[in-house]
Design an enzyme around this catalytic site. Sequence first.
Site, mmCIF file in Angstrom:
data_model
loop_
_atom_site.group_PDB
_atom_site.id
_atom_site.type_symbol
_atom_site.label_atom_id
_atom_site.label_comp_id
_atom_site.label_asym_id
_atom_site.label_seq_id
_atom_site.Cartn_x
_atom_site.Cartn_y
_atom_site.Cartn_z
ATOM 1 N N ARG A 52 0.839 -1.207 0.000
ATOM 2 C CA ARG A 52 0.000 0.000 0.000
ATOM 3 C C ARG A 52 0.869 1.251 0.000
ATOM 4 N NH1 ARG A 52 -3.569 -0.733 5.195
ATOM 5 N NH2 ARG A 52 -4.680 1.117 4.413
ATOM 6 N N HIS A 98 -0.957 6.855 7.527
ATOM 7 C CA HIS A 98 -1.541 6.945 8.867
ATOM 8 C C HIS A 98 -0.521 7.685 9.734
ATOM 9 C CE1 HIS A 98 -3.178 3.315 6.934
ATOM 10 N NE2 HIS A 98 -4.307 3.602 7.572
ATOM 11 N N HIS A 103 -5.585 -3.524 13.269
ATOM 12 C CA HIS A 103 -6.945 -4.061 13.224
ATOM 13 C C HIS A 103 -7.154 -5.113 14.326
ATOM 14 C CE1 HIS A 103 -6.504 -2.451 9.124
ATOM 15 N NE2 HIS A 103 -7.803 -2.296 9.160
ATOM 16 N N ASP A 146 -8.816 6.892 12.721
ATOM 17 C CA ASP A 146 -8.954 5.593 12.077
ATOM 18 C C ASP A 146 -10.119 4.882 12.763
ATOM 19 O OD1 ASP A 146 -8.496 3.465 10.368
ATOM 20 O OD2 ASP A 146 -6.384 3.240 10.892
#
Length: 332
Positions: free
Chosen positions: A131, A162, A174, A244
């Site tokens: 990413r 981020h 996560h 987030d």
Amino acid sequence: MHGSLMLDIAGTWLTAEDRHLLRQPEVGGLILFARNIEHPKQVDELCRSIRAVRPDLLLAVDQEGGRVQRLRQGFVRLPAMRDLAGCADATSLAEACGWVMATEVLAVGLDFSFAPVLDLDHQRSAVVGTRAFEADPQAAVALIDAFIRGMHAAGMAATGKHFPGHGWAEADSHVAIPIDERGLDELRGCDLIPFQALSGTLDAIMPAHVIYPQVDDQPAGFSRHWLQGILRGELGFQGVIFSDDLSMAGAHVAGDAAGRIQAALSAGCDMGLVCNDRSAAELALTALQRLGVTQSPRLSRMRGRAFPATDYKQHPRWLDAVGALKAANLID
């Protein structure tokens, strides 16, 4: 106190319960996931139905390219951004990717994608991985700046993530609470460079659910030191700060959903995301109602400006961009 909630829905259409929630003034946005998406016409109809309930809601999606691409059937399958780095004309290809992505997302009635990723590829974080645009911060800045230029040309605001960099911490926020043990000087000399260089270009920034214990004992998204002292103060960032997803394991240090959204807003976030957990979203909403929050005026800059062409796939810029990406073997 300024602040609002971005939440999600379960299906491809609105239920009566969804409509009731979306009417609450403390709800400022809605994010779509793959489960909400079938094809372009369905997404457009869903967005129209949402706007019929709340015309002012911000509608978002994660459409970065590579493995993080929620809009798939009927949309260009963009490459992972790391694939651009080896290309001969990487900067213009990055701009083409940003323009194509933004044009397609705007065309179905959404306001913006949470993109681009400003994290660096340290070959450590599996959740960041491809990413990231680059490992080298200066090379990353050049590609990210071009990608944002493409987004802006299409009419979409850009969200960098981020902050201050998720590429070093190995754990996936996560499912765990990642730790980045480096000090502030080391971060300033590496991962913070894209955020500093692009702070005047980005419209929004999303902080990481990562703890940098040498700087603060709270994750960056709950830290006034990171968001007020460094991001707003040192970097001079004037745009929107989105949390987030506050349902992620990396956010659980702040307690339940009510505690998490209060911590995020107190630290300086303008909007808190609570996704994939309706009961948590309702708890967060109740907390905002109790706090008496009002929506941040900064959020208006995230509204999408729809691309003017009715059939964008016939537009010369579309044909040029897609042609260039195909010639570079980045898309089929």
